[in-house]
Every structure is written in structure tokens, then in C-alpha cells.
Design a protein around this motif. Sequence first.
Motif, mmCIF file in Angstrom:
data_model
loop_
_atom_site.group_PDB
_atom_site.id
_atom_site.type_symbol
_atom_site.label_atom_id
_atom_site.label_comp_id
_atom_site.label_asym_id
_atom_site.label_seq_id
_atom_site.Cartn_x
_atom_site.Cartn_y
_atom_site.Cartn_z
ATOM 1 N N VAL A 339 43.196 102.421 65.778
ATOM 2 C CA VAL A 339 42.843 101.407 64.776
ATOM 3 C C VAL A 339 43.767 101.567 63.570
ATOM 4 C CG1 VAL A 339 41.009 100.468 63.325
ATOM 5 C CG2 VAL A 339 40.459 101.438 65.566
ATOM 6 N N THR A 340 44.413 100.463 63.222
ATOM 7 C CA THR A 340 45.354 100.503 62.108
ATOM 8 C C THR A 340 45.203 99.224 61.296
ATOM 9 O OG1 THR A 340 47.665 100.908 61.528
ATOM 10 C CG2 THR A 340 47.288 99.519 63.452
ATOM 11 N N ARG A 341 46.095 99.040 60.313
ATOM 12 C CA ARG A 341 45.974 97.826 59.499
ATOM 13 C C ARG A 341 46.837 96.708 60.090
ATOM 14 N NH1 ARG A 341 50.116 98.313 54.569
ATOM 15 N NH2 ARG A 341 51.756 99.316 55.706
ATOM 16 N N LEU A 342 46.388 95.488 59.934
ATOM 17 C CA LEU A 342 47.193 94.341 60.369
ATOM 18 C C LEU A 342 48.053 93.904 59.187
ATOM 19 C CD1 LEU A 342 46.095 91.444 62.578
ATOM 20 C CD2 LEU A 342 47.165 90.886 60.403
ATOM 21 N N ILE A 343 49.351 93.742 59.440
ATOM 22 C CA ILE A 343 50.252 93.385 58.339
ATOM 23 C C ILE A 343 50.779 91.969 58.559
ATOM 24 C CG2 ILE A 343 52.342 94.099 57.093
ATOM 25 C CD1 ILE A 343 51.918 96.895 58.375
ATOM 26 N N PRO A 344 50.310 91.021 57.739
ATOM 27 C CA PRO A 344 50.733 89.627 57.979
ATOM 28 C C PRO A 344 52.253 89.476 57.940
ATOM 29 C CG PRO A 344 48.937 89.713 56.387
ATOM 30 C CD PRO A 344 49.351 91.123 56.634
ATOM 31 N N ASP A 345 52.893 90.108 56.931
ATOM 32 C CA ASP A 345 54.342 90.007 56.841
ATOM 33 C C ASP A 345 54.934 91.190 57.609
ATOM 34 O OD1 ASP A 345 56.938 89.746 56.146
ATOM 35 O OD2 ASP A 345 56.678 90.382 54.062
ATOM 36 N N ALA A 346 55.083 91.024 58.909
ATOM 37 C CA ALA A 346 55.309 92.175 59.787
ATOM 38 C C ALA A 346 56.779 92.557 59.958
ATOM 39 C CB ALA A 346 54.689 91.905 61.143
ATOM 40 N N THR A 349 58.159 92.967 63.427
ATOM 41 C CA THR A 349 57.458 93.853 64.366
ATOM 42 C C THR A 349 56.192 93.143 64.849
ATOM 43 O OG1 THR A 349 55.993 94.860 62.737
ATOM 44 C CG2 THR A 349 58.199 95.805 62.948
ATOM 45 N N LYS A 350 55.443 93.846 65.704
ATOM 46 C CA LYS A 350 54.206 93.222 66.190
ATOM 47 C C LYS A 350 53.000 93.644 65.349
ATOM 48 C CE LYS A 350 55.556 92.400 70.900
ATOM 49 N NZ LYS A 350 55.583 92.970 72.240
ATOM 50 N N CYS A 351 53.268 94.143 64.142
ATOM 51 C CA CYS A 351 52.159 94.647 63.319
ATOM 52 C C CYS A 351 51.240 93.540 62.807
ATOM 53 C CB CYS A 351 52.690 95.478 62.155
ATOM 54 S SG CYS A 351 53.489 96.975 62.725
ATOM 55 N N GLU A 354 46.648 91.273 66.432
ATOM 56 C CA GLU A 354 45.378 91.995 66.313
ATOM 57 C C GLU A 354 45.209 93.053 67.407
ATOM 58 O OE1 GLU A 354 41.770 89.746 66.666
ATOM 59 O OE2 GLU A 354 40.620 91.332 65.704
ATOM 60 N N LEU A 355 45.505 92.655 68.626
ATOM 61 C CA LEU A 355 45.271 93.592 69.728
ATOM 62 C C LEU A 355 46.539 93.721 70.555
ATOM 63 C CD1 LEU A 355 42.775 95.162 70.811
ATOM 64 C CD2 LEU A 355 42.547 93.362 72.509
ATOM 65 N N GLU A 356 46.908 94.946 70.865
ATOM 66 C CA GLU A 356 48.109 95.147 71.655
ATOM 67 C C GLU A 356 47.844 96.274 72.644
ATOM 68 O OE1 GLU A 356 52.794 96.268 70.859
ATOM 69 O OE2 GLU A 356 51.464 96.146 69.148
ATOM 70 N N MET A 357 48.222 96.042 73.867
ATOM 71 C CA MET A 357 48.057 97.067 74.911
ATOM 72 C C MET A 357 49.087 98.171 74.653
ATOM 73 S SD MET A 357 46.500 97.136 78.011
ATOM 74 C CE MET A 357 46.435 98.621 78.989
ATOM 75 N N ILE A 358 48.715 99.417 74.856
ATOM 76 C CA ILE A 358 49.694 100.495 74.670
ATOM 77 C C ILE A 358 50.467 100.720 75.973
ATOM 78 C CG2 ILE A 358 50.019 102.938 74.093
ATOM 79 C CD1 ILE A 358 47.708 102.691 72.145
ATOM 80 N N LEU A 367 44.313 98.307 67.843
ATOM 81 C CA LEU A 367 43.490 97.262 67.231
ATOM 82 C C LEU A 367 43.844 97.213 65.751
ATOM 83 C CD1 LEU A 367 40.994 95.291 67.384
ATOM 84 C CD2 LEU A 367 39.611 97.241 66.704
ATOM 85 N N ARG A 368 44.257 96.042 65.279
ATOM 86 C CA ARG A 368 44.678 95.953 63.873
ATOM 87 C C ARG A 368 43.641 95.164 63.067
ATOM 88 N NH1 ARG A 368 49.634 95.185 66.683
ATOM 89 N NH2 ARG A 368 50.942 97.054 66.527
ATOM 90 N N VAL A 369 43.251 95.772 61.969
ATOM 91 C CA VAL A 369 42.237 95.150 61.117
ATOM 92 C C VAL A 369 42.936 94.647 59.851
ATOM 93 C CG1 VAL A 369 40.081 95.570 59.875
ATOM 94 C CG2 VAL A 369 40.585 96.851 61.961
ATOM 95 N N PRO A 370 42.779 93.365 59.529
ATOM 96 C CA PRO A 370 43.478 92.872 58.329
ATOM 97 C C PRO A 370 42.832 93.368 57.041
ATOM 98 C CG PRO A 370 42.214 91.118 59.370
ATOM 99 C CD PRO A 370 42.016 92.331 60.213
ATOM 100 N N PHE A 371 43.644 93.903 56.151
ATOM 101 C CA PHE A 371 43.177 94.299 54.821
ATOM 102 C C PHE A 371 43.638 93.291 53.777
ATOM 103 C CE2 PHE A 371 43.455 99.130 55.909
ATOM 104 C CZ PHE A 371 42.448 98.954 56.842
ATOM 105 N N ARG A 372 44.544 92.419 54.203
ATOM 106 C CA ARG A 372 45.001 91.390 53.291
ATOM 107 C C ARG A 372 45.474 90.171 54.081
ATOM 108 N NH1 ARG A 372 49.287 93.158 49.527
ATOM 109 N NH2 ARG A 372 49.386 90.923 49.205
ATOM 110 N N THR A 373 45.515 89.050 53.411
ATOM 111 C CA THR A 373 46.085 87.857 54.029
ATOM 112 C C THR A 373 47.520 87.758 53.530
ATOM 113 O OG1 THR A 373 45.407 86.522 52.178
ATOM 114 C CG2 THR A 373 43.859 86.678 54.009
ATOM 115 N N GLU A 374 48.184 86.634 53.779
ATOM 116 C CA GLU A 374 49.566 86.458 53.329
ATOM 117 C C GLU A 374 49.704 86.715 51.830
ATOM 118 O OE1 GLU A 374 52.317 85.954 54.836
ATOM 119 O OE2 GLU A 374 51.736 85.329 56.855
#
Length: 804
Positions: A339-346, A349-351, A354-358, A367-374
Motif C-alpha cells: 500500500v502506497t500513495r497515489l500520485i496524480p502527477d506521476a 510512471t505508473k504511480c 490505483e491497482l497494479e499487479m506485481i 494498491l495506491r491510495v490518493p492523498f491528493r488530487t491534481e
Amino acid sequence: MASAPAFKRSDSIADSMPEALRQSRYHMKKCFARFVGSGKRMMKLNHLMDEMEKTIDDKIEKHKVLEGLLGYILCSTQEAAVVPPYIAFAVRPNPGFWEFVKVNSEDLAVEGISSSEYLKFKEMIHDENWGKDEYALELDFGALDFSMPHMTLSSSIGKGLNFITKVMSSKLGGDTERAKPLLDYLLELNHQGENLMINDTLNTVTKLQTALIVAEVFLSAFSKDTPYQNFEQRLAEWGFEKGWGNTAERVKDTMRSLSEILQAPDPLNIEKFFSVIPTMFNIVILSPHGYFGQADVLGLPDTGGQVVYILDQVRALEEELLNRIKNQGLSVKPQILVVTRLIPDARGTKCNQELEMIQDTKHSHILRVPFRTENAVLRQWDATAKILDHMEGKPDLIIGNYSDGNMVASLMASKLGITQGTIAHALEKTKYEDSDIKWKELDPKYHFSCQFTADIIAMNAADFIITSTYQEIAGSKDRPGQYESHAAFTLPGLYRVVSGINVFDPKFNIAAPGADQSVYFPHTQKQKRLTSFHPAIEELLYSKEDNSEHIGFLEDRKKPIIFSMARLDIVKNITGLTEWYGKNRKLRNLTNLVVVAGFFDPSKSKDREEIAEIKKMHALIEKYQLKGQIRWIAAQNDRYRNGELYRCIADTKGAFVQPARYEAFGLTVIEAMNCGLPTLATNQGGPAEIIVDGVSGLHIDPYDGDYSSNKIADFFDKCKNDVDIWNRMSTEGLRRIYECYTWKIYANKALNMGSIYSFWRQLNKEQKLAKQRYLQMLYNLQFKNLVKNISIPNEQTQEAEPKV
Ligand code: UDP
Ligand code: LCN
């Protein structure tokens, strides 16, 4: 440094210091007057020694004092606080052992003092009112630990699992009543509500013991490989459920282990039993900071070996889980969620996904959880709900990483009532001198008050702590460990930690990472070599023109290559290595230098430190006229190609040099060693433990360039005359890796920790609860307020509080 004359371990510093001072009272009075008169209020060992040197003119006398008891005590001193007429010393005679004494500089009277009193001396220097405040807030986690067994030997630090299995043996042994907690634990085991191992039919220890004997006799009639299904029915009639094994032999083995534990527990059987029973299926790994992704992220802010570590860790844990689950005779799909943060301005990268298979796993995801929007920071999110939703149930283990991840892991584990492990390869506190006492000065930039509070909460909340090396916990003879530095410290005006974490706590374990052996394998495995990369690597190393990927060139390609690869940080010291090389004629005659680090255009960097290092690299190349002998390659992202690059360097009979001023662990060191490339690495931090000097590699000293460059030159000189020396170091490096530094060893240890500490927390649940209450108070009364002081850029006007 002085050895310990007439000093027995049983002597305390407070007991032996008066005698030591008496031995040269005349000089000591002068010396102490000088300490007080120097005007320095916090003195480190070098300051004390300097003042002493200046005070005693007579060489013989000086030698006598330094070689005597006093010299020994002073050499073990980490720092001293001068509050005239007193000088308070913090002495560390051995890793993990601290003593505090105060000496009156006027009459040389010595008195042993507590950590609290010592910290008050420090506070008097920085914040007198706070130092004098009788009711200043003190945190004392030791007060809650009085009934917990602790280790006592420096040599046992980091071997918590060994220790607790011994304590468990004595707790569970004796009579059937004492084994009841184990029975209760087994009765609770289930997967999604379905019982495992045993059910309520076997609800007393005696019933369980009898059933185990009957079942063992019954199983003896089957051939070893008979599948579980063939006798499942019969075992079920006696109260046994799935999970004992997939074959008659495995089931019998596990049953025998348990019978032996119930008869008379022993640590080996306990570890073996917990390593085979079904306790772990779903694991959450929290790593919020940086750009957590599988490609194009290394080198981005806050993004380095940590990402490599977690992705390799997940692959290794999943493989071990699948293997264990198969052997248990179960068909459960394990899940690992990073579980990590989702980065809108990535940044390409694929950051922002939301979900990416390893990759190379069957059931593991990011699983990426957004802490901010754009354009704004979100004040509300609920990572726990997302996790429960994705996993369709609770995880069995939560592992946090670094201050932020560990803090979240603590809250989540406490909320869900599950086992928590923490990892922090680098804790911030030891990176900056006096970061505790000067916190107010540093807070606007680094928010240490928040970070240290988060660290102390997480360390105490964790059921177990995974470290990569011993030094991470308890340092070395001269340097305190990262965790050790949290034993006693003070943030004047906020709180004083008189017992923060005890490095003798059995929650500490060393499980060193490995390197992916499908990527980093020996250069001698010709059939596996990734020859398709050879043309590109040939260009990368030897083409004559500068371009955006490399500058400089190698005139004489017959010379072996000194290779290094790291982020272009000051601490990685790539510029240091370049300078050593530039200055050392012999080394330049013998070798070429190739470094992979950062990039060449300072205007492309936003990082002050990196810009300075880029400029320094250019200046050094100019100053020492290195063109023709150096190749500077920009940061490289393709790990497969990097693996082949290490091997191509080995083909030149070169070596990997890791010159960092400090390295927490050092993944590049083990990558190089896995490729059979002889490795010469810093003696500051993890590599000092990875490499056995002179056997599996060589230690160099980042603070002594001449010594280091001569040692590297000597190595190449010797190899030139005798190629066996190179071959031996390559082979011994590999041997060291296979014995101690593989992901297989890591995964096995980490899952054993998860399984055994899950039971340990049950055994100590009252104590755990008491500590949790104390931690909740600290979180609510301190941490939440500290967080409020951190300004959030572009804050949205949402009032709700973040949930974890
Ligand atoms: N690395 C890389 N390209 C680079 C520099 C480093 O792929 O240009 C990789 C390196 O192979 C290793 C990781 O990044 O896997 C660095 O980990 P290490 O523990 O050495 O240092 P950290 O960056 O974590 O401090
Ligand atoms: C962080 C560091 O600073 C390195 O020393 C480690 O090798 C890396 O994490 C992975 O553990």
C-alpha cells in the motif's frame, strides 16, 4: 584506543571513575577546569580528547593517562554536558550499554545518575526552564516492560526469535495447564471462518495429546507420500482439521513436533512447529513515501533501494507462502498488498494507477491510495477500508516501512487487532548531530518532532522489528546504533524520553535482504549471460563520444575497471571515489574508473545537494585531467542490463567499489557480489557486516582517502601478479552471499517471525494492551497536535480528519 585496564564488566563507571581520577588527580583537576572553561557546553569525544591533549604537556604523563582507566572511560564517552561546576558524561562501554555520571569539576566528586538526570543536564544548556521543570513530561516505556523478559548480552541483540522461543519453552512447560495458551491459539486458527488444525472436539490439552498419539500410530500405516485426502476423513473424526500437511509424512512430522512440545517444549521444536502451521495468508506492506513503482522510478525523489527491497521482498514472501501453503495441504491463495500513495502527477510512471499487479508474482499487488488530487490535498482517506475490501477480509500481518509507513502500520494493526512488524533501514535521528536537543531549530525544515514521535510510537507498538544488520540496532564498538539512539533523548519543551526503546528487547531481529538471483548471477554462468545487452554495454563503456547517457572515455581498454553505481548524493561519496582515483597515480596506472550516478546537467536537478555533486564531478574530472580514464554514465534504470553490466565489469577482472560515508545496508554491494565481482566497500554501516574484510571482499574507509585508494591499488597490483587472488575473492564473495544474504533465507525468517510473534503477542496480551493504552495517549495528546503544525500546500477546506 585504550583497552580496559583494571576494569571489570561488573564495575560500573560510577564505581571506577573516582579511582581513575585519583590516579592522576593533579592533571585531572586541570583537565576538568579546562572542560568547564572551554565554553563548550556539549562536548563530543573529540572535544574531550583535544582539551585533554592541550592540558597535559608531558608526553609520558599524557600516555599514562590515556592508556589508563580514565583513558578507557573517556574513549567510551559519547558526549558530555557541561553545566558548571558539573560535567555529566554519557558513557557507552559496549553496544547497548549506557551509564551516566556527573563529576564536580571543583573537587572531582563522582556520582552515578539516571538517564533522566543526564537529559536534564542537556536541557539546562538548551532550554533552562524546561530542564528545571519538575513536571516536564517524561516518556518511560521501560516502566511498562518490567515483567517482559529481556536479553542481557550485546551478542544476543537482534536474535529475538531465538530468545523468545526459549522463554516460550519455559512458559509452556511443566504441566498441561501451562500448555493451555497454545491449545487456545490452535483452536482459534482459521481461514475465512473455516477451522484449521483442530476443532472444539480437542478442547483440552490432554484430549489433544491423546488424539495426537492415536493419529500418529494410525498414520504410520500409510506410505510417506500418501495424500492428505486419503486419510482426511478419519482424522476429522478425531477432531483434526486441515493444515497439518499434504502428505502422511508431513502430517506425522507436524503432529510429532506438537506432541514433543506438549510433553516438554524446546526452542527448536517450537520454531519448527510455527514454521509449518497455517498462520499467515495475507500480508500488507506499507510504504507511502517516494514513487513506488516497478519501472522508471529509481532516482526520483525519496526513491531508491527501498523500492527494490520491497518488490524483491514481496516476490520472496509470496514464493515462500505458496510453498508453505502447499505443504500444509491447503488450497488458499495468499495475497500480498503493497500500500502506497497515489500520485496524480506521476512523471511518466505508473504511480497514478490505483491497482497494479506485481511482476513475477501470482497474487500480489500494489494498491495506491490518493492523498491528493491534481491540485489539492485530501484531508480524508481510508486505507484500511480499501485494504479490507481488496483482500475480502483482514490481513494476518502488517509490515510498515520507515517513519510514515510504520506509523500507519501501528494505527492499522491496533485497530484491526493484528500482528505488526516494522522496518526502517534509515532512521532520521542519527543523520543529524544533536537533532533531538536542537529540534526546535530544525523543525520548520524537517518536522523532527512529528517524525521522532511517530518513530517512538511505532517501535513500541510493533510486535517485531526487522533489521538488515546488527549495526542498525546497536551500532558498533564506537558508534551507537540507530535504534539505540532512541533509548534516551530529549526534545526540550515537548517531552523527555527516559526509556524509549531497549535494544535488548527480543522484538529485534536481523533478516538481511538479498538480490534477485535471476537478475544478479555470477559472470561465470556463461549459458545464462544476457548477451543481447553486450553491444549496448560495449557502447556504454567504450564508445569515444560523449552523449546524453555518458561522458568521458577509456583510452586503454585492457585495464580492469573500478565500478561504482549510486544516487549522486553527498553521502554516497561518488565524488570522493573520483577524487581518490584522481590523486592516486598507481591506481590510475592500473585501472579505469566507471561510475553510474545521477546525470551531468546541473540545471536539470532541483536538489541542492545533487546540483553541488554534479558540479563537483565536472570539476574533479577537470582538475585531475581524468578524460581517457573515466567514464561517467547517467543513472541506469534497467536492472537486467545493470546485472549484465556488473558481469561485464567482472569480465575485465575489475571490482565494485562502494565508498559511501554511511550506508544503512547497501544493495549494490550484494548485487555486485552475486555477480562474482570482487567488492571493496565502506566500513561505515551495513557493508562492514556484509563483507568479511580480506576474505569475501575488502573494507575501505571513506574518511581516509589515501588509505582507501592505496588499498584498492594494492588489490589490483596483487591481482595483476596472481589472478587467483581475484578469483578467490570472487568465489568467497559468492559463498558469503549464499550463506547469509539471499531472499530465500529472508522470507523464511520473516514468515517465522510473523507466525511466532503472533503467538507471543497472545501470550503477553495484558502487557500489550497496557502499552497500547499508553501509546494511544501519546498519539492523541501529542502526535495529533504536532501534525496540525505542519502546513499543507494548497490545502483544501475539508475539516475531516484522515483515517488510516
Ligand atoms: N540503482 C539503479 N540505478 C542507478 C543507481 C542505483 O538501478 O543508477 C539501483 C541499485 O542497483 C540498487 C538500488 O538502486 O538496487 C540502490 O540501493 P542501495 O541500497 O545501494 O542504496 P539506496 O539508494 O537505497 O540508498
Ligand atoms: C535504504 C538504504 O539506505 C540502503 O542502504 C538499503 O540498502 C536500502 O534501503 C534497502 O534496504
